[in-house]
Design a protein around this motif. Structure first.
Motif, PDB file in Angstrom:
ATOM      1  N   GLU A 428       0.835  -1.205   0.000  1.00  0.00           N
ATOM      2  CA  GLU A 428       0.000   0.000   0.000  1.00  0.00           C
ATOM      3  C   GLU A 428       0.871   1.256   0.000  1.00  0.00           C
ATOM      4  O   GLU A 428       0.594   2.225  -0.699  1.00  0.00           O
ATOM      5  CB  GLU A 428      -0.922   0.016   1.240  1.00  0.00           C
ATOM      6  N   TRP A 429       1.940   1.218   0.783  1.00  0.00           N
ATOM      7  CA  TRP A 429       2.816   2.390   0.889  1.00  0.00           C
ATOM      8  C   TRP A 429       3.496   2.660  -0.465  1.00  0.00           C
ATOM      9  O   TRP A 429       3.521   3.801  -0.943  1.00  0.00           O
ATOM     10  CB  TRP A 429       3.870   2.171   1.991  1.00  0.00           C
ATOM     11  N   ILE A 430       4.011   1.606  -1.075  1.00  0.00           N
ATOM     12  CA  ILE A 430       4.716   1.763  -2.362  1.00  0.00           C
ATOM     13  C   ILE A 430       3.732   2.269  -3.424  1.00  0.00           C
ATOM     14  O   ILE A 430       4.049   3.144  -4.238  1.00  0.00           O
ATOM     15  CB  ILE A 430       5.381   0.424  -2.778  1.00  0.00           C
ATOM     16  N   THR A 431       2.518   1.736  -3.390  1.00  0.00           N
ATOM     17  CA  THR A 431       1.502   2.164  -4.352  1.00  0.00           C
ATOM     18  C   THR A 431       1.243   3.665  -4.225  1.00  0.00           C
ATOM     19  O   THR A 431       1.177   4.392  -5.221  1.00  0.00           O
ATOM     20  CB  THR A 431       0.184   1.390  -4.104  1.00  0.00           C
ATOM     21  N   ARG A 432       1.133   4.118  -2.954  1.00  0.00           N
ATOM     22  CA  ARG A 432       0.881   5.555  -2.744  1.00  0.00           C
ATOM     23  C   ARG A 432       2.068   6.388  -3.221  1.00  0.00           C
ATOM     24  O   ARG A 432       1.890   7.466  -3.791  1.00  0.00           O
ATOM     25  CB  ARG A 432       0.600   5.819  -1.263  1.00  0.00           C
ATOM     26  N   CYS A 433       3.254   5.906  -2.979  1.00  0.00           N
ATOM     27  CA  CYS A 433       4.453   6.654  -3.379  1.00  0.00           C
ATOM     28  C   CYS A 433       4.503   6.783  -4.912  1.00  0.00           C
ATOM     29  O   CYS A 433       4.755   7.872  -5.437  1.00  0.00           O
ATOM     30  CB  CYS A 433       5.700   5.944  -2.847  1.00  0.00           C
ATOM     31  N   ILE A 434       4.222   5.691  -5.605  1.00  0.00           N
ATOM     32  CA  ILE A 434       4.274   5.747  -7.073  1.00  0.00           C
ATOM     33  C   ILE A 434       3.147   6.645  -7.606  1.00  0.00           C
ATOM     34  O   ILE A 434       3.343   7.421  -8.541  1.00  0.00           O
ATOM     35  CB  ILE A 434       4.220   4.317  -7.672  1.00  0.00           C
ATOM     36  N   LYS A 435       2.004   6.570  -6.957  1.00  0.00           N
ATOM     37  CA  LYS A 435       0.892   7.431  -7.389  1.00  0.00           C
ATOM     38  C   LYS A 435       1.279   8.912  -7.199  1.00  0.00           C
ATOM     39  O   LYS A 435       1.048   9.747  -8.077  1.00  0.00           O
ATOM     40  CB  LYS A 435      -0.380   7.093  -6.589  1.00  0.00           C
ATOM     41  N   HIS A 436       1.904   9.194  -6.063  1.00  0.00           N
ATOM     42  CA  HIS A 436       2.373  10.559  -5.780  1.00  0.00           C
ATOM     43  C   HIS A 436       3.317  11.019  -6.901  1.00  0.00           C
ATOM     44  O   HIS A 436       3.206  12.143  -7.409  1.00  0.00           O
ATOM     45  CB  HIS A 436       3.103  10.537  -4.425  1.00  0.00           C
ATOM     46  N   MET A 437       4.213  10.144  -7.304  1.00  0.00           N
ATOM     47  CA  MET A 437       5.178  10.507  -8.353  1.00  0.00           C
ATOM     48  C   MET A 437       4.476  10.777  -9.680  1.00  0.00           C
ATOM     49  O   MET A 437       4.795  11.723 -10.390  1.00  0.00           O
ATOM     50  CB  MET A 437       6.218   9.393  -8.509  1.00  0.00           C
ATOM     51  N   ARG A 438       3.504   9.928  -9.965  1.00  0.00           N
ATOM     52  CA  ARG A 438       2.769  10.128 -11.230  1.00  0.00           C
ATOM     53  C   ARG A 438       2.011  11.441 -11.216  1.00  0.00           C
ATOM     54  O   ARG A 438       2.017  12.189 -12.180  1.00  0.00           O
ATOM     55  CB  ARG A 438       1.777   8.990 -11.433  1.00  0.00           C
ATOM     56  N   ASP A 439       1.350  11.688 -10.080  1.00  0.00           N
ATOM     57  CA  ASP A 439       0.553  12.908  -9.984  1.00  0.00           C
ATOM     58  C   ASP A 439       1.415  14.160 -10.120  1.00  0.00           C
ATOM     59  O   ASP A 439       0.985  15.175 -10.644  1.00  0.00           O
ATOM     60  CB  ASP A 439      -0.197  12.952  -8.637  1.00  0.00           C
ATOM     61  N   LYS A 440       2.642  14.085  -9.612  1.00  0.00           N
ATOM     62  CA  LYS A 440       3.512  15.274  -9.601  1.00  0.00           C
ATOM     63  C   LYS A 440       4.484  15.283 -10.787  1.00  0.00           C
ATOM     64  O   LYS A 440       5.383  16.137 -10.830  1.00  0.00           O
ATOM     65  CB  LYS A 440       4.343  15.310  -8.307  1.00  0.00           C
ATOM     66  N   GLY A 441       4.375  14.307 -11.647  1.00  0.00           N
ATOM     67  CA  GLY A 441       5.290  14.260 -12.801  1.00  0.00           C
ATOM     68  C   GLY A 441       6.725  13.961 -12.390  1.00  0.00           C
ATOM     69  O   GLY A 441       7.676  14.455 -13.001  1.00  0.00           O
ATOM     70  N   LEU A 442       6.903  13.148 -11.363  1.00  0.00           N
ATOM     71  CA  LEU A 442       8.257  12.826 -10.892  1.00  0.00           C
ATOM     72  C   LEU A 442       8.718  11.512 -11.517  1.00  0.00           C
ATOM     73  O   LEU A 442       7.923  10.599 -11.743  1.00  0.00           O
ATOM     74  CB  LEU A 442       8.263  12.722  -9.364  1.00  0.00           C
ATOM     75  N   ASP A 443      10.017  11.434 -11.724  1.00  0.00           N
ATOM     76  CA  ASP A 443      10.546  10.327 -12.508  1.00  0.00           C
ATOM     77  C   ASP A 443      11.355   9.345 -11.658  1.00  0.00           C
ATOM     78  O   ASP A 443      11.525   8.191 -12.018  1.00  0.00           O
ATOM     79  CB  ASP A 443      11.472  10.958 -13.565  1.00  0.00           C
ATOM     80  N   CYS A 444      11.855   9.855 -10.544  1.00  0.00           N
ATOM     81  CA  CYS A 444      12.825   9.050  -9.799  1.00  0.00           C
ATOM     82  C   CYS A 444      12.690   9.320  -8.302  1.00  0.00           C
ATOM     83  O   CYS A 444      12.546  10.472  -7.878  1.00  0.00           O
ATOM     84  CB  CYS A 444      14.224   9.436 -10.300  1.00  0.00           C
ATOM     85  N   VAL A 445      12.733   8.271  -7.507  1.00  0.00           N
ATOM     86  CA  VAL A 445      12.724   8.412  -6.047  1.00  0.00           C
ATOM     87  C   VAL A 445      13.915   7.639  -5.491  1.00  0.00           C
ATOM     88  O   VAL A 445      14.202   6.533  -5.941  1.00  0.00           O
ATOM     89  CB  VAL A 445      11.403   7.909  -5.412  1.00  0.00           C
ATOM     90  N   GLU A 446      14.587   8.244  -4.531  1.00  0.00           N
ATOM     91  CA  GLU A 446      15.698   7.540  -3.893  1.00  0.00           C
ATOM     92  C   GLU A 446      15.898   8.050  -2.483  1.00  0.00           C
ATOM     93  O   GLU A 446      15.296   9.054  -2.088  1.00  0.00           O
ATOM     94  CB  GLU A 446      16.981   7.675  -4.700  1.00  0.00           C
ATOM     95  N   VAL A 447      16.735   7.339  -1.734  1.00  0.00           N
ATOM     96  CA  VAL A 447      16.998   7.781  -0.361  1.00  0.00           C
ATOM     97  C   VAL A 447      18.494   8.058  -0.216  1.00  0.00           C
ATOM     98  O   VAL A 447      19.321   7.273  -0.679  1.00  0.00           O
ATOM     99  CB  VAL A 447      16.530   6.737   0.685  1.00  0.00           C
ATOM    100  N   PRO A 448      18.832   9.182   0.434  1.00  0.00           N
ATOM    101  CA  PRO A 448      20.249   9.463   0.652  1.00  0.00           C
ATOM    102  C   PRO A 448      20.811   8.596   1.772  1.00  0.00           C
ATOM    103  O   PRO A 448      20.053   8.032   2.566  1.00  0.00           O
ATOM    104  CB  PRO A 448      20.242  10.949   1.058  1.00  0.00           C
ATOM    105  N   GLU A 449      22.134   8.541   1.848  1.00  0.00           N
ATOM    106  CA  GLU A 449      22.795   7.766   2.916  1.00  0.00           C
ATOM    107  C   GLU A 449      22.306   8.210   4.293  1.00  0.00           C
ATOM    108  O   GLU A 449      22.133   7.391   5.187  1.00  0.00           O
ATOM    109  CB  GLU A 449      24.319   7.973   2.865  1.00  0.00           C
ATOM    110  N   SER A 450      22.077   9.526   4.436  1.00  0.00           N
ATOM    111  CA  SER A 450      21.699  10.032   5.764  1.00  0.00           C
ATOM    112  C   SER A 450      20.378   9.415   6.234  1.00  0.00           C
ATOM    113  O   SER A 450      20.201   9.133   7.422  1.00  0.00           O
ATOM    114  CB  SER A 450      21.600  11.561   5.744  1.00  0.00           C
ATOM    115  N   SER A 451      19.453   9.143   5.295  1.00  0.00           N
ATOM    116  CA  SER A 451      18.185   8.507   5.693  1.00  0.00           C
ATOM    117  C   SER A 451      18.435   7.073   6.162  1.00  0.00           C
ATOM    118  O   SER A 451      17.853   6.613   7.144  1.00  0.00           O
ATOM    119  CB  SER A 451      17.198   8.481   4.520  1.00  0.00           C
ATOM    120  N   GLY A 452      19.309   6.384   5.439  1.00  0.00           N
ATOM    121  CA  GLY A 452      19.648   5.008   5.829  1.00  0.00           C
ATOM    122  C   GLY A 452      20.318   4.981   7.188  1.00  0.00           C
ATOM    123  O   GLY A 452      19.986   4.146   8.042  1.00  0.00           O
TER     124      GLY A 452
END
Ligand code: NAP
Length: 519
Positions: A428-452
């Protein structure tokens, strides 16, 4: 299959599922060993595909066996018309992130190639078999099997001398069933284990009716409790209850069977003293059940807190040691030296065998991901990145691997839960994230080292607030695989708390994630 359904239906996108086996079902396709059944109760052991499926499908037993679960998953695949999107017999051999296009190039062992914006792994936390490297296996004249790669045609134990190595959940499920048909069964035990009686039984018509009528209530409990089960953990300390009352409560739960025993007191996994009350109760039960005192002693000589390793749920496991055709060998005292042409040789004795069953578990949580041969940004492979242990943000993404999501990846509650609700929350979370990207015209999602790094600190803190990391030989730490870095891998803060964190992250504009617009 899970991610395909949610993503395809909710986003209307093209999704392709690669399945390594020649049928759907994942864990339940491969784990066909005797006695394999789910250890969470059937009415809670379901991915919430749809209300219709919950109403239509009928479980037969409290803990369904592998064939029934596999039938269920096939029923779901048909019902949701998933088969046309699934490529069976297709094992991914390589995936490479192309930084110029923000797309993944995937190769498979059968020579196919795919190009995808998102790579979503759902390879299972417990799917990469751990086969111990014991000298001499190739000399063995009999047959041998790992429980996680069981032959589909089954194994006939009738009249055979069988050896089982391993007394984790799998061994504990398989041992009673193998003992019932083998001429003789020798169990090679390294670490004795707690186990709770399942008290499996056919579901009554009344219960089936209740479960259907209360499906929404059950689901609400499953999504708001600590481990994704259909019951809550009591908000009471084991230490604030008088001993006679506590013993009565343990007895009642023991008789009822299943994991609810663990849910009796809130501090069983956080206080060594509280834990010892439950541990002592179970050790006493083992000694009451097992008739031969020396065998009972060996089974009850448990060196870790109760539930600090994932506790098995069994059907007549300890009772099996009362059979004349079953013997127990303590390989902690006399380790296995080698496998010979005729059987297993410990430092004390050689045991002649026709069949050896390795119930030796899995290279858990990271093994199946690392095996995928994934290369992210700057040509760095996952194997290189995780050489000192896994690092993720929320167990959902890995720094340096853009547009890749890991369903129940390390750093998420996953194996500390009833798995389907944990899988569902990720999907469900991944689905929402991809939907968010589509809605906003975003192409790429990633996490920086600091988040990890920040999330790893949370994972460590959550584990250290419990007794879980105290078991040094646990697969939660990777200790079962020689040479594997020892890092506590799942998030121990509880599924409902984790769910809240994931929701807050979304509300806070996907805090910790970085997005890039299409070029
Ligand atoms: P496991 O818990 O890792 O147990 C493996 C067993 O093999 C342990 O007793 C281990 O001993 C022994 N072992 C491993 N390597 C050995 C070696 N070289 N020599 C001697 N003994 C060795 O694996 P599992 O039983 O397959 O269970 C893994 C997980 O799968 C469970 O915890 C559970 O989460 C899941 N599972 C679920 C179900 C279900 O839902 N129905 C059923 C089965 C399994 P040590 O303890 O000394 O390392």
């Amino acid at each position: 299959m899970y991610q395909l359904y949610s993503l395809r239906d909710k986003l209307g996108m093209t999704a392709k599922v690669l399945e390594a086996g020649s049928g759907v079902g994942g864990t339940w396709f491969w784990n066909r060993y005797p006695g394999a059944r789910c250890d969470s109760e059937s009415h809670t052991y379901m991915y919430y595909f749809s209300k219709e499926i919950i109403q239509e499908w009928e479980w037969s037993e409290r803990y369904p066996q592998q064939p029934e679960i596999l039938r269920y998953l096939n029923f779901v695949a048909d019902k949701l018309k998933l088969r046309s999107d699934i490529e069976l017999d297709t094992r991914m051999s390589q995936a490479h992130f192309d930084e110029a296009t923000n797309r993944w190039h995937v190769k498979t062992e059968n020579g196919k190639e795919y190009n995808a914006q998102y790579l979503i792994t759902a390879v299972g936390c417990l799917s990469s078999a751990n086969m111990p490297k014991i000298k001499g296996l190739s000399d063995f004249k009999g047959k041998w099997y790992h429980t996680g790669q069981w032959p589909h045609e089954g194994v006939d134990f009738k009249g055979k001398r069988v050896g089982v190595i391993g007394t984790g959940s799998t061994g504990i499920q398989a041992i009673p069933v193998i003992a019932a048909s083998a001429a003789h069964l020798t169990v090679f035990q390294r670490t004795p284990n707690y186990s709770l009686p399942a008290r499996n039984a056919p579901l009554t018509p009344e219960f089936k009716k209740y479960a259907k009528e209360h499906a929404d209530d059950i689901r609400k409990i499953m999504t708001t409790n600590t481990n994704g089960h259909g019951f809550y953990i009591e908000d009471k300390s084991a230490l604030e209850v008088p001993e006679d009352e506590r013993l009565k409560a343990y007895e009642k739960k023991w008789e009822q069977g299943g994991f609810q025993f663990r849910a009796l007191y809130r501090d069983i996994l956080t206080s060594a003293e509280a834990n010892e009350t439950a541990a002592q109760f179970i050790r006493n039960k083992i000694k009451q059940i097992v008739k031969k005192p020396e065998v009972a002693e060996l089974l009850a000589d448990i060196d870790h807190p109760f539930a600090a390793k994932r506790p098995p749920v069994d059907s007549h496991y300890f009772e099996t040691y009362n059979r004349d055709n079953v013997s127990l060998v303590d390989i902690r005292k006399a380790p296995i030296e080698c496998i010979t042409a005729n059987g297993i040789k410990t430092t004390e004795h050689e045991y002649p065998l026709d069949i050896i069953v390795f119930a030796t578990g899995f290279d858990a949580m990271t093994g199946s991901l690392v095996k995928l041969d994934v290369t992210g940004r700057n040509g760095r492979t996952l194997r290189e990145y995780w050489h000192a242990g896994p690092r993720t943000y929320l167990g959902l993404q890995i720094p340096g691997f853009p547009n890749m999501f890991t369903i129940t990846g390390p750093g998420s509650p996953s194996v500390l839960c009833n798995m389907p609700p944990a899988i569902e929350q990720h999907v469900e979370w991944i689905t929402r994230c991809i939907k968010h990207m589509r809605d906003k015209g975003l192409d790429c999602v990633e996490v920086p080292e600091s988040s990890g790094d920040a999330w790893q600190a949370e994972v460590d803190a959550a584990a250290n607030a419990t007794l879980l990391p105290k078991v040094k030989h646990s697969w939660y730490l990777g200790a079962n695989v020689p040479g594997k870095p020892q890092v506590f891998m799942p998030y121990a803060g509880g599924l409902s708390h984790y769910r809240d964190i994931c929701e807050e992250v979304i509300q806070d504009n996907y805090r910790g994630f970085e997005f890039h617009a299409a070029r």
